[in-house]
Design an enzyme around this catalytic site. Sequence first.
Site, short mmCIF file in Angstrom:
data_model
loop_
_atom_site.label_atom_id
_atom_site.label_comp_id
_atom_site.label_asym_id
_atom_site.label_seq_id
_atom_site.Cartn_x
_atom_site.Cartn_y
_atom_site.Cartn_z
N GLU A 96 -24.45 1.09 -2.03
CA GLU A 96 -24.06 2.10 -3.01
C GLU A 96 -22.56 2.07 -3.22
OE1 GLU A 96 -25.55 5.94 -1.86
OE2 GLU A 96 -27.63 5.28 -1.80
N HIS A 127 -28.32 8.95 -5.88
CA HIS A 127 -28.07 9.70 -4.64
C HIS A 127 -27.84 11.19 -4.97
CE1 HIS A 127 -26.78 8.93 -0.25
NE2 HIS A 127 -27.28 10.14 -0.35
#
Length: 531
Positions: free
Chosen positions: A263, A281
């Site tokens: 990420e 997220h």
Amino acid sequence: MAPKVLVSDSLSETAVQIFRDRGIEVDFEPSLGKDKEKLAEVIGKYDGLAIRSATKVTAKLLESATNLKVVGRAGIGTDNVDKEASSKKGVIVMNTPFGNMITTAEHAIALMFAVARQIPEADASTQAGKWEKSKFMGVELTAKTLGVIGAGNIGGIVCDRARGLKMKVVAYDPFLSEEKASNMGVEKVELDELLRRADFITLHVPLTDQTRNILGRENLAKTKKGVRIINCARGGLVDENALAELIKSGHVAGAAFDVFAEEPATENPLFGLPNVVCTPHLGASTTEAQENVALQVAEQMSNYLLDGAVENALNMPSMTAEEAKTMGPWVKLAEHLGGFIGQMTEDAIKAINVTYDGIASEMNLKALDCAVVAGILKASQPDVNMVSAPVIAKERGIQISTTSQDQSGAFDGYIKVTVVSESKERSIAGTVFSDGKPRFIQIKGINIDAEVGNHMLYTTNNDVPGIIGKLGTLLGEHNVNLANFTLGRSKQGGEAIAIAYVDDAVPASVVEAMKATGNFKQVKPLEFNVG
């Protein structure tokens, strides 16, 4: 002086006010966390640092954090904090794992609905003017089997919500007891059975060496054909390449991911596949959750800085405010016992054993262990504290063991510390009397009743007449004022010990003069921070 806290990321004004209301000075600089150089310039002034994800607490920053005692992360993830460097520095790292439980659980349920009914694809198609009603045939959640991997805080909420949706819930969690599973209304199963039976699988475990790729290629192949997989926990729990292949083959009917192995996820094997729902997220991204974690971190940091309570720490045993109050004298005793034996030991320590007896054995032993080890190591490394001590002991190869036992003597409870060094073994025991003051009750197997003083002189000798007089005379000749003393002996004519309490630190010249008399086997000045 009041503790001082820096808030270097965006926290709510309500959270900042909590610090002020508790009597803590606080500087609210929500953009400072992005400026590494400026943050390093000012961090030395603060006892606490409250952050979100923008501030990076690196080993380099910690070098400048000369007064820092605690870092509080408003949220669960602490990837932006160097926890090993923090521990070595003696800085507690806290997070707020419970502030976003509801929000994350709801996001998992939302993603389960989305992948069951292909909502994102249907939305995009409809807004594009296609009206492809027959293309989007979904499935009901009612009566389906949900497999929950990890039935802890968030997983437990998901189980509850799923039961409300009339789903059958099976859970795999090594820490879940049969009794708790029954109370939750779920069936506890092994992982292979969950994979075989579940129509939907949702993950709610941390990323550890044991859970990494828990849904790897081999386990994914064991899943039921047509399964749908949801991950709102941590990237790295699922082999994304293997999952992509099974989606393409039709074995897996769909997936919904809020977290990814890397990420920010700007590209991923799952992107662009049919019936795959992806969000960036967002598990904790609700107004309520962001407020909750901010308030929680402010309370936790305040409780630690003012009362010594340790909550949700990642590198220190937790200790509630009530425990901190009750255990305070025992923590002090543990540190003094360690301090005594640490100052007496001049060669490398190989092992530390701590015995807890009676009421002491019912306390937070992990916290007491840390206090003992800190006391021992401070003799050679004064900046050690309860946070850094276990890390330093591990680095030095010191083996630490503990023993608990029921009341076995005249005291309601006591702590005994034994240290094995390269040349000998030493032990000391102590207790806390009703006045709340720690006492040494046994040294080298010899019973004694000795309070702890700031400046002490420990001596050993053969039990013969005249030693006390010689001790007093020598101290008087060197202008050292003797405030009090305590004696003990193994037997008449055997080995004797004495602890002299003096007003100031005993000079080395006095120690040498005492040794030169030949009357004392051992002479050792001891220093304690009694307060």
